[in-house]
Design an enzyme around this catalytic site. Structure first.
Site, PDB file in Angstrom:
ATOM      1  NE  ARG A   1      -4.405  -1.470   1.428  1.00 20.87           N
ATOM      2  CZ  ARG A   1      -5.396  -1.885   2.190  1.00 20.87           C
ATOM      3  NH1 ARG A   1      -5.350  -1.699   3.488  1.00 20.87           N
ATOM      4  NH2 ARG A   1      -6.446  -2.470   1.668  1.00 20.87           N
TER       5      ARG A   1
ATOM      6  CE  LYS B   1     -20.368 -12.631   7.762  1.00 19.78           C
ATOM      7  NZ  LYS B   1     -20.670 -11.359   8.378  1.00 19.78           N
TER       8      LYS B   1
ATOM      9  N   GLY C   1      -7.901  -7.912   0.021  1.00 21.66           N
ATOM     10  CA  GLY C   1      -6.655  -8.131   0.752  1.00 21.66           C
ATOM     11  C   GLY C   1      -6.197  -9.574   0.741  1.00 21.66           C
TER      12      GLY C   1
ATOM     13  N   GLY D   1     -13.004  -3.604  -0.784  1.00 15.79           N
ATOM     14  CA  GLY D   1     -14.382  -3.132  -0.578  1.00 15.79           C
ATOM     15  C   GLY D   1     -14.770  -2.095  -1.606  1.00 15.79           C
TER      16      GLY D   1
END
Ligand code: AMP
Length: 403
Positions: A44, A205, A361, A384
């Site tokens: 990052r 999920k 990630g 996200g």
């Protein structure tokens, strides 16, 4: 293309802003993993280099703000950005000063004292509750650090926080090179992808990925589903999944995704076999299931060898490949072979001319473990944010900058 951000939003770009000699406040995403007080993965930081190098060359006075972890609105030593300043200094080969606060008279003074080309990294924004609450007084304090605002924290633009939406209301604002690159890539690929377009979606999920699965079905030719979320899809098909991860309340949604794939003539593939275990832990005995079903007492921990074969066949044929989410509990080496196989197949497809994009990630961690990051066309720094962009959502951090 119709649902992506770019056409609707007019975003000023860094290269259009007069910045020489100005205090430029840059929102970066330095939410990096730390191990024993040092940065353990600096991807990052490297992603921010094009913007930082440009600002140094343009003789701006550079003030960096970021969050790190989830400190809940008050200082916590383990979430300090101090080690990040050191790591950045190393890769930038330029001194990076650190200030142990991000607001207040002393912080403003430190910013005002900067000389052209100098860099100052402020302490974690989330040491103040005002950041996540998007408190206007906190945004005002932050804004007083700079004269121009650059949004370059792609991983944070889907959040409506003081640093992402509060500051652009106060300062002249633009997007940095990292955000520009992320948007261009997602637009280019999603807008007019070379076909076949294959998406591989995994992770724990279903609920996190439903939106993007539904949108992807309007665009892709093939959808490969793996990871813990695949078991809810298998359950929807009436297949026994033993004690594997299941979101009972999402079974109907999973079925709706499968139905939509039929209606759209998208090939939607679920795992055909699994690595099954009695408990998810290292060193446990692993068996390969004979088919899609998992015995009653066992848990699916990774996709099996036959699934890998089937998935790889699709990836080999693809001209555009998007991957988000691991195929198994990749943190444990025994259950990482599915994810590693996807990463390697994407690298190979990339060599043969396919456009390869990875977000999230965990998928990025798989790539870097295998030394494959450089071989992708694009690694998104914001899992996200990239999923929300693909879903066609309006991202608060972009709307705030748009004129
Ligand atoms: P997500 O954040 O939703 O992309 O999920 C990532 C997580 O999914 C990782 O921590 C994986 O360990 C986990 N995961 C992947 N496959 C499985 C599985 N079969 N059972 C349980 N967790 C899984």
């Amino acid at each position: 293309m119709e649902e992506t951000q770019k056409p609707a939003l007019k975003l000023k770009r860094l290269q259009e802003m007069p910045i020489q000699g100005k205090r430029v406040l840059v929102r970066v995403d330095f939410n990096v993993p730390l191990k024993s007080g040092a940065v353990s993965d600096d991807s990052r930081l490297r992603a921010a280099l094009p913007t930082l190098r440009y600002l140094i060359q343009a003789k701006a006075k550079i003030i960096l703000i970021s969050h790190l972890g989830r400190p809940k609105g008050k200082p916590e030593e383990k979430y300090s950005l101090k080690p990040v300043a050191k790591a950045l200094e190393k890769i930038l080969e330029t001194p990076v000063a650190f200030f142990p606060e991000c607001v207040g008279p002393e912080a403003t003074k430190a910013a005002l004292n900067l000389k052209e080309g100098e860099i100052l990294l402020m302490e974690n924004l989330r040491f103040h509750a005002g950041e996540e609450k998007n408190d206007s007084a906190f945004a005002q304090d932050l804004a007083s650090l700079g004269e121009v605002f650059v949004e370059d924290a792609f991983g944070a633009i889907h959040r409506a926080h003081a640093s992402t939406v509060g500051i652009p209301k106060i300062l002249p604002s633009c997007v940095g090179f990292l955000v520009q690159r992320e948007l261009e890539f997602l637009d280019r690929v999603i807008g007019n992808p070379a076909r076949p377009f294959v998406a591989i979606i995994g992770g724990a999920k279903v609920s996190d990925k439903l939106g993007v699965l539904n949108k992807l079905l309007d665009r892709v030719d093939t959808l490969l589903i793996g990871g813990g979320m695949a078991y809810t899809f298998l359950a929807a098909q009436g297949i026994s999944i033993g004690k594997s991860l299941l979101e009972k309340e999402k079974i109907a949604d999973a079925q709706a995704v499968i139905d939509k794939s039929y209606a759209k003539k998208v090939t939607c593939l679920l795992p055909a076999d699994h690595l099954a275990v009695s408990e998810i832990k290292p060193g446990v005995q692993v068996s390969v299931t004979q088919g899609m079903a998992i015995p009653e007492q066992l848990i699916g921990a990774d996709i099996g060898p036959h699934t890998i074969e089937i998935f790889l066949e699709e990836i080999e044929k693809a001209k555009t490949i998007f991957w988000n989410g691991p195929m198994g509990v990749f943190e444990i080496p025994e259950f990482s072979s599915g994810s590693r196989a996807i990463a390697e197949a994407m690298a190979k497809a990339g060599k043969n001319g396919a456009v390869t994009i990875v977000g999230g990630g965990d998928s990025l961690a798989v790539l870097s473990q295998g030394g494959l990051s450089e071989q992708m066309s694009h690694c998104s720094t914001g899992g996200g944010a990239s999923l929300e962009l693909l879903e066609g959502k309006t991202l608060p951090g972009l709307s705030a900058i748009s004129s």
